[in-house]
Design an enzyme around this catalytic site. Structure first.
Site, mmCIF file in Angstrom:
data_model
loop_
_atom_site.group_PDB
_atom_site.id
_atom_site.type_symbol
_atom_site.label_atom_id
_atom_site.label_comp_id
_atom_site.label_asym_id
_atom_site.label_seq_id
_atom_site.Cartn_x
_atom_site.Cartn_y
_atom_site.Cartn_z
ATOM 1 N N ASP A 276 0.726 5.918 -2.825
ATOM 2 C CA ASP A 276 0.145 5.116 -3.907
ATOM 3 C C ASP A 276 -1.242 4.618 -3.523
ATOM 4 O O ASP A 276 -1.416 3.964 -2.506
ATOM 5 C CB ASP A 276 1.049 3.916 -4.221
ATOM 6 C CG ASP A 276 2.406 4.350 -4.750
ATOM 7 O OD1 ASP A 276 2.500 5.481 -5.239
ATOM 8 O OD2 ASP A 276 3.361 3.560 -4.662
ATOM 9 N N ASP B 75 -0.736 7.912 3.046
ATOM 10 C CA ASP B 75 0.004 7.026 2.153
ATOM 11 C C ASP B 75 0.001 7.715 0.781
ATOM 12 O O ASP B 75 -0.771 8.645 0.543
ATOM 13 C CB ASP B 75 -0.701 5.660 2.107
ATOM 14 C CG ASP B 75 -0.001 4.677 1.199
ATOM 15 O OD1 ASP B 75 1.245 4.679 1.170
ATOM 16 O OD2 ASP B 75 -0.695 3.923 0.499
ATOM 17 N N SER C 298 4.797 6.972 3.411
ATOM 18 C CA SER C 298 4.782 6.022 2.293
ATOM 19 C C SER C 298 5.970 5.077 2.338
ATOM 20 O O SER C 298 7.063 5.467 2.752
ATOM 21 C CB SER C 298 4.804 6.807 0.970
ATOM 22 O OG SER C 298 5.051 5.956 -0.122
ATOM 23 N N SER D 145 7.340 -2.869 0.932
ATOM 24 C CA SER D 145 8.549 -2.308 0.326
ATOM 25 C C SER D 145 8.972 -3.084 -0.920
ATOM 26 O O SER D 145 8.515 -4.205 -1.166
ATOM 27 C CB SER D 145 9.695 -2.320 1.338
ATOM 28 O OG SER D 145 10.102 -3.648 1.602
ATOM 29 N N ARG E 110 0.769 -4.792 -2.412
ATOM 30 C CA ARG E 110 0.185 -3.504 -2.045
ATOM 31 C C ARG E 110 0.663 -3.058 -0.658
ATOM 32 O O ARG E 110 0.484 -3.762 0.326
ATOM 33 C CB ARG E 110 -1.340 -3.595 -2.062
ATOM 34 C CG ARG E 110 -2.051 -2.266 -1.885
ATOM 35 C CD ARG E 110 -3.553 -2.464 -1.880
ATOM 36 N NE ARG E 110 -4.075 -2.814 -3.181
ATOM 37 C CZ ARG E 110 -4.454 -1.933 -4.101
ATOM 38 N NH1 ARG E 110 -4.350 -0.649 -3.862
ATOM 39 N NH2 ARG E 110 -4.930 -2.341 -5.257
ATOM 40 N N LYS F 92 5.675 -1.205 6.638
ATOM 41 C CA LYS F 92 4.352 -1.644 7.090
ATOM 42 C C LYS F 92 4.234 -3.171 6.928
ATOM 43 O O LYS F 92 4.774 -3.698 5.966
ATOM 44 C CB LYS F 92 3.265 -0.946 6.254
ATOM 45 C CG LYS F 92 3.375 0.586 6.275
ATOM 46 C CD LYS F 92 2.548 1.209 5.149
ATOM 47 C CE LYS F 92 2.853 2.684 4.998
ATOM 48 N NZ LYS F 92 2.163 3.312 3.869
ATOM 49 N N ASN G 200 10.612 6.461 -3.806
ATOM 50 C CA ASN G 200 10.532 7.441 -4.893
ATOM 51 C C ASN G 200 9.457 8.492 -4.626
ATOM 52 O O ASN G 200 9.026 9.192 -5.540
ATOM 53 C CB ASN G 200 10.230 6.727 -6.220
ATOM 54 C CG ASN G 200 11.291 5.716 -6.561
ATOM 55 O OD1 ASN G 200 12.454 6.065 -6.735
ATOM 56 N ND2 ASN G 200 10.922 4.447 -6.630
#
Length: 219
Positions: free
Chosen positions: A10, A8, A113, A47, A44, A144, A117
């Site tokens: 972030d 992942d 991810s 999307s 968290r 997710k 971006n």
């Protein structure tokens, strides 16, 4: 045998969480919506479109789809502009070292991810060369906890899920890894990622040696 690692972005490679929070907060303030750290925690690993719907639900707001898309785009513009200030000093401690180690040992590495971006962030970090495959929010339609992004990444790597380890900092991310039959490493507190195969408080602790020690029968 473990042949690939899927990360992942972030909260694992870098922490753009504060930039996301600031962007959502700015949008919410403009709309007169309530938005705080508690609501932000629910975003968290999901999307942008799912995130704005969580914020709307919290505020009891209903809008048409075009307006929702427009507002989500506005938030994204605020966020993307803030990325220009990111540098290769913004890796989370331990992340760059682990990526470098995986490269030197010849493992396949992918990004998985929800961020649309991700490429911009990796460019700012000067991290694109660490990844064989970049799976992001543009790669699959289901985010997710659906396992689609990880399945996309493993397929592009030419590996089966059971030959890959996923690194995640979100509850829904670990759920996605489990749903896809991947091995999982959780980064963060027990209450959030304690259901991972192994958990570390920070990326700095999640060294290749520590991961290999846990999954020793798979290396």
């Amino acid at each position: 045998m473990i042949k690939g690692f899927i990360f992942d972005l972030d909260g694992v490679i870098t922490d753009t969480a504060e930039l996301h929070y600031d962007a959502w907060k700015k949008l919410a303030d403009e709309m007169g919506w309530e938005f705080d750290r508690e609501v932000n925690e629910k975003l968290r690993g999901i999307s942008r479109m799912d995130s704005i719907k969580v914020i709307m639900d919290h505020n009891g707001v209903s809008l048409n789809e075009d307006t929702i898309v427009e507002l989500a785009t506005k938030k994204n513009d605020i966020y993307v502009n803030s990325l220009d200030g990111m540098t290769q000093e913004d890796y989370l401690p331990g992340a760059r070292e682990l990526l470098t180690h995986l490269r030197s040992e010849g493992f396949s590495v992918a990004l998985g991810s929800a961020s649309k971006n991700a490429n911009k962030v990796l460019q700012q970090l000067k991290a694109t060369h660490y990844f064989d495959v970049i799976g992001d929010g543009n790669s699959v339609s289901k985010s997710k906890p659906a396992p689609d992004i990880f399945l996309f990444a493993s397929e592009k790597l030419g590996l089966r899920p059971e030959n890959c380890i996923v690194f995640e900092d979100a509850e829904k991310g670990i759920d996605a890894a489990k749903a896809g039959n991947f091995h999982s490493v959780g980064i963060g507190p027990e209450e959030r990622v304690g259901h991972a195969d192994i958990r570390f408080d920070t990326m700095k602790e999640a060294t290749l040696f520590a991961v290999k020690s846990h999954f020793k029968d798979l290396f």
